[in-house]
Motif scaffolding. Sequence first.
Motif, PDB file in Angstrom:
ATOM      1  N   HIS A 201      -0.517 -54.461  32.565  1.00 29.58           N
ATOM      2  CA  HIS A 201       0.213 -55.308  31.845  1.00 29.58           C
ATOM      3  C   HIS A 201       1.393 -55.901  32.691  1.00 29.58           C
ATOM      4  N   GLU A 202       2.357 -54.895  33.543  1.00 30.23           N
ATOM      5  CA  GLU A 202       3.289 -55.332  34.091  1.00 30.23           C
ATOM      6  C   GLU A 202       2.998 -56.277  35.341  1.00 30.23           C
ATOM      7  N   VAL A 203       2.040 -55.788  36.208  1.00 29.84           N
ATOM      8  CA  VAL A 203       1.354 -56.576  37.109  1.00 29.84           C
ATOM      9  C   VAL A 203       0.916 -58.071  36.792  1.00 29.84           C
ATOM     10  N   MET A 204      -0.021 -58.215  35.866  1.00 33.28           N
ATOM     11  CA  MET A 204      -0.878 -59.250  35.449  1.00 33.28           C
ATOM     12  C   MET A 204      -0.156 -60.071  34.357  1.00 33.28           C
ATOM     13  N   ASP A 205       0.813 -59.548  33.321  1.00 33.87           N
ATOM     14  CA  ASP A 205       1.454 -60.283  32.637  1.00 33.87           C
ATOM     15  C   ASP A 205       2.891 -60.588  32.762  1.00 33.87           C
ATOM     16  N   VAL A 206       3.595 -59.873  33.381  1.00 37.52           N
ATOM     17  CA  VAL A 206       4.942 -60.053  33.764  1.00 37.52           C
ATOM     18  C   VAL A 206       5.277 -60.671  35.004  1.00 37.52           C
ATOM     19  N   TYR A 208       3.092 -61.726  37.256  1.00 32.22           N
ATOM     20  CA  TYR A 208       2.298 -62.923  37.541  1.00 32.22           C
ATOM     21  C   TYR A 208       2.770 -63.878  36.503  1.00 32.22           C
ATOM     22  N   GLN A 209       3.297 -65.136  37.075  1.00 37.75           N
ATOM     23  CA  GLN A 209       3.526 -66.159  36.309  1.00 37.75           C
ATOM     24  C   GLN A 209       2.739 -67.446  36.450  1.00 37.75           C
ATOM     25  N   PRO A 210       2.028 -67.364  35.134  1.00 34.52           N
ATOM     26  CA  PRO A 210       0.772 -68.519  35.044  1.00 34.52           C
ATOM     27  C   PRO A 210       1.340 -69.916  35.623  1.00 34.52           C
ATOM     28  N   GLU A 211       2.469 -70.180  35.098  1.00 29.26           N
ATOM     29  CA  GLU A 211       2.913 -71.565  35.528  1.00 29.26           C
ATOM     30  C   GLU A 211       3.013 -71.874  36.758  1.00 29.26           C
ATOM     31  N   LEU A 212       3.271 -70.823  37.618  1.00 28.97           N
ATOM     32  CA  LEU A 212       3.425 -70.900  39.133  1.00 28.97           C
ATOM     33  C   LEU A 212       2.256 -70.445  39.962  1.00 28.97           C
ATOM     34  N   GLY A 213       1.383 -69.787  39.051  1.00 22.73           N
ATOM     35  CA  GLY A 213       0.125 -69.287  39.689  1.00 22.73           C
ATOM     36  C   GLY A 213       0.303 -68.314  40.754  1.00 22.73           C
ATOM     37  N   LEU A 214       1.232 -67.603  40.696  1.00 26.18           N
ATOM     38  CA  LEU A 214       1.807 -66.578  41.620  1.00 26.18           C
ATOM     39  C   LEU A 214       2.374 -65.376  41.147  1.00 26.18           C
ATOM     40  N   ILE A 215       2.563 -64.274  41.981  1.00 24.66           N
ATOM     41  CA  ILE A 215       3.413 -63.041  41.571  1.00 24.66           C
ATOM     42  C   ILE A 215       4.779 -63.130  42.341  1.00 24.66           C
ATOM     43  N   LEU A 216       5.645 -62.970  41.338  1.00 22.25           N
ATOM     44  CA  LEU A 216       7.118 -62.877  41.878  1.00 22.25           C
ATOM     45  C   LEU A 216       7.266 -61.387  42.206  1.00 22.25           C
ATOM     46  N   GLU A 230      16.298 -63.477  45.218  1.00 29.57           N
ATOM     47  CA  GLU A 230      15.749 -62.576  45.032  1.00 29.57           C
ATOM     48  C   GLU A 230      14.558 -62.780  43.853  1.00 29.57           C
ATOM     49  N   GLY A 231      14.843 -63.706  42.948  1.00 29.29           N
ATOM     50  CA  GLY A 231      13.990 -64.046  41.830  1.00 29.29           C
ATOM     51  C   GLY A 231      13.163 -65.168  42.368  1.00 29.29           C
ATOM     52  N   ARG A 232      13.377 -65.743  43.400  1.00 28.22           N
ATOM     53  CA  ARG A 232      12.271 -66.983  43.926  1.00 28.22           C
ATOM     54  C   ARG A 232      11.464 -66.196  44.959  1.00 28.22           C
ATOM     55  N   LEU A 233      11.587 -65.030  45.259  1.00 30.03           N
ATOM     56  CA  LEU A 233      10.651 -64.525  46.438  1.00 30.03           C
ATOM     57  C   LEU A 233       9.270 -64.257  45.940  1.00 30.03           C
ATOM     58  N   VAL A 234       8.573 -64.485  47.041  1.00 31.91           N
ATOM     59  CA  VAL A 234       7.038 -64.215  46.998  1.00 31.91           C
ATOM     60  C   VAL A 234       6.686 -63.461  48.088  1.00 31.91           C
ATOM     61  N   ASN A 235       6.090 -62.404  48.113  1.00 29.05           N
ATOM     62  CA  ASN A 235       5.538 -61.588  49.137  1.00 29.05           C
ATOM     63  C   ASN A 235       4.013 -61.742  49.026  1.00 29.05           C
ATOM     64  N   PRO A 236       3.341 -62.697  49.790  1.00 27.96           N
ATOM     65  CA  PRO A 236       1.740 -62.745  49.619  1.00 27.96           C
ATOM     66  C   PRO A 236       1.080 -61.226  49.797  1.00 27.96           C
ATOM     67  N   GLY A 237       1.580 -60.601  50.817  1.00 23.23           N
ATOM     68  CA  GLY A 237       0.905 -59.579  50.846  1.00 23.23           C
ATOM     69  C   GLY A 237       0.705 -58.404  49.880  1.00 23.23           C
ATOM     70  N   HIS A 238       1.850 -58.169  49.204  1.00 25.10           N
ATOM     71  CA  HIS A 238       2.313 -57.485  48.222  1.00 25.10           C
ATOM     72  C   HIS A 238       1.450 -57.953  47.066  1.00 25.10           C
ATOM     73  N   GLY A 239       1.071 -59.146  46.892  1.00 20.51           N
ATOM     74  CA  GLY A 239       0.291 -59.551  45.488  1.00 20.51           C
ATOM     75  C   GLY A 239      -1.378 -59.492  45.950  1.00 20.51           C
ATOM     76  N   LEU A 240      -1.335 -59.472  47.467  1.00 15.66           N
ATOM     77  CA  LEU A 240      -2.963 -59.313  47.781  1.00 15.66           C
ATOM     78  C   LEU A 240      -3.287 -57.614  47.459  1.00 15.66           C
ATOM     79  N   GLU A 241      -2.605 -57.060  48.052  1.00 17.44           N
ATOM     80  CA  GLU A 241      -2.596 -55.697  47.924  1.00 17.44           C
ATOM     81  C   GLU A 241      -3.027 -55.238  46.561  1.00 17.44           C
ATOM     82  N   ALA A 242      -2.097 -55.573  45.631  1.00 16.13           N
ATOM     83  CA  ALA A 242      -2.091 -55.259  44.119  1.00 16.13           C
ATOM     84  C   ALA A 242      -3.294 -55.819  43.522  1.00 16.13           C
ATOM     85  N   MET A 243      -3.802 -56.994  43.978  1.00 19.05           N
ATOM     86  CA  MET A 243      -4.805 -57.629  43.316  1.00 19.05           C
ATOM     87  C   MET A 243      -6.455 -56.732  43.718  1.00 19.05           C
ATOM     88  N   TRP A 244      -6.164 -55.911  44.864  1.00 16.08           N
ATOM     89  CA  TRP A 244      -7.560 -55.197  44.975  1.00 16.08           C
ATOM     90  C   TRP A 244      -7.269 -53.989  44.176  1.00 16.08           C
TER      91      TRP A 244
END
Length: 394
Positions: A201-206, A208-216, A230-244
């Motif tokens: 729930h936290e990863v996918m609904d909190v 992950y921001q659908p309007e941005l299409g990204l994970i903050l 801090e609030g604008r920060l995106v770490n692509p590697g974290h998001g990709l690791e979390a998705m697997w």
Amino acid sequence: MLTNYYTEQYRESLLHNVIPFWMKHSPDNTYGGYFTCLDREGNVFDTDKFIWLQCRQVWSFSMLYNMVEQKKEWLDMALLGAHFLQKYGRDREGNWYFALNREGKPLVQPYNIFSDCFAAMAFARLYQATGDKEHSNLAVYTFHNILERQENSKGIYNKSYPGTRPLKGFSMPMILSNLVLELEHLLPSTLVEQTISRAVHEVMDVFYQPELGLILENVSPEGHFVDSFEGRLVNPGHGLEAMWFIMDLGARAADQSLIHKAMNIALDILDYGWDKQFGGLLYFMDVKGYPPQQLEWDQKLWWVHIEALVAMAKGYMYTGDKRCSDWFEKLHYYTWTHFPDRENGEWYGYLNRRGEVLLPLKGGKWKGCFHVPRGLFQCWKTLKAIAGKEVVHG
């Protein structure tokens, strides 16, 4: 199409290149534990011992022993680190330090809960190899301690002023979504399912921001966007690791909608994070396109790329979506032409934006024996499953 050539390449690199490098250069046979600060050739350039890297190496060799082959030298390597950690790794309250000197004396207080997370992982895997109840008890105690501390993980070491701009971070639910499966054989099923449900729930609904299409990386306690560094920060590697991690959880629950959602988020992250000018994935980004505060924002890091490869291999295995195989091949080409050291073995960790080696080290304070071997193992087994049309969990 992902071929058997790839499968063999990942297996061969894991077993005959990367693992032998750590077997040869990292053991501290005098004081126990491992040297992780290794230069290009494997020479030790600093003897401090960072707890999360010690734990990660225990996990890696325990995993290999459990899931590849019961080689005595792999178990001995895992125990070398485990004995050192059991003797020196925790304070009187049972929290895991961040760093020790070579002999095991504390250098840095237990401010970072991820030392505890990787300790729980390490001893849970080691218990599967040894059957030693001391290992399982340590893993379970540490896991419960993590759950108790997760809302204020840094405790007295938190330097943020309370109340002005409260934020919660993505790292905690992300790691719990994987950590709980590492301890599943030791925990009550109700606790496992509750932890998974909350983490998903936290990863996918909190975060992950659908309007941005990204994970903050950071949101308000209510899950809202906070317009700050801090609030604008995106770490692509974290998001990709979390998705697997999430795709594996979706497969575990036979939830195809969750698998597809995670796969599509991973694809969006790749589109967003890929450096259109020089190739490779950027380390940090600002969701509004402002300059990130991290000066290393444009570096290309080893772990980001291997986690992206795992995500795309699993995305293709679970869905057959050709976009995943196309991205895998694109990532594979960039990764294998930039990170492996053909002369000395293992991978470089840090490239500049143009893809040139920035630091020739093979290990340090942040890079150890974990992401590369885990990623190579996951890709090997996932590609093998694709070839054999069978689902593999790890």
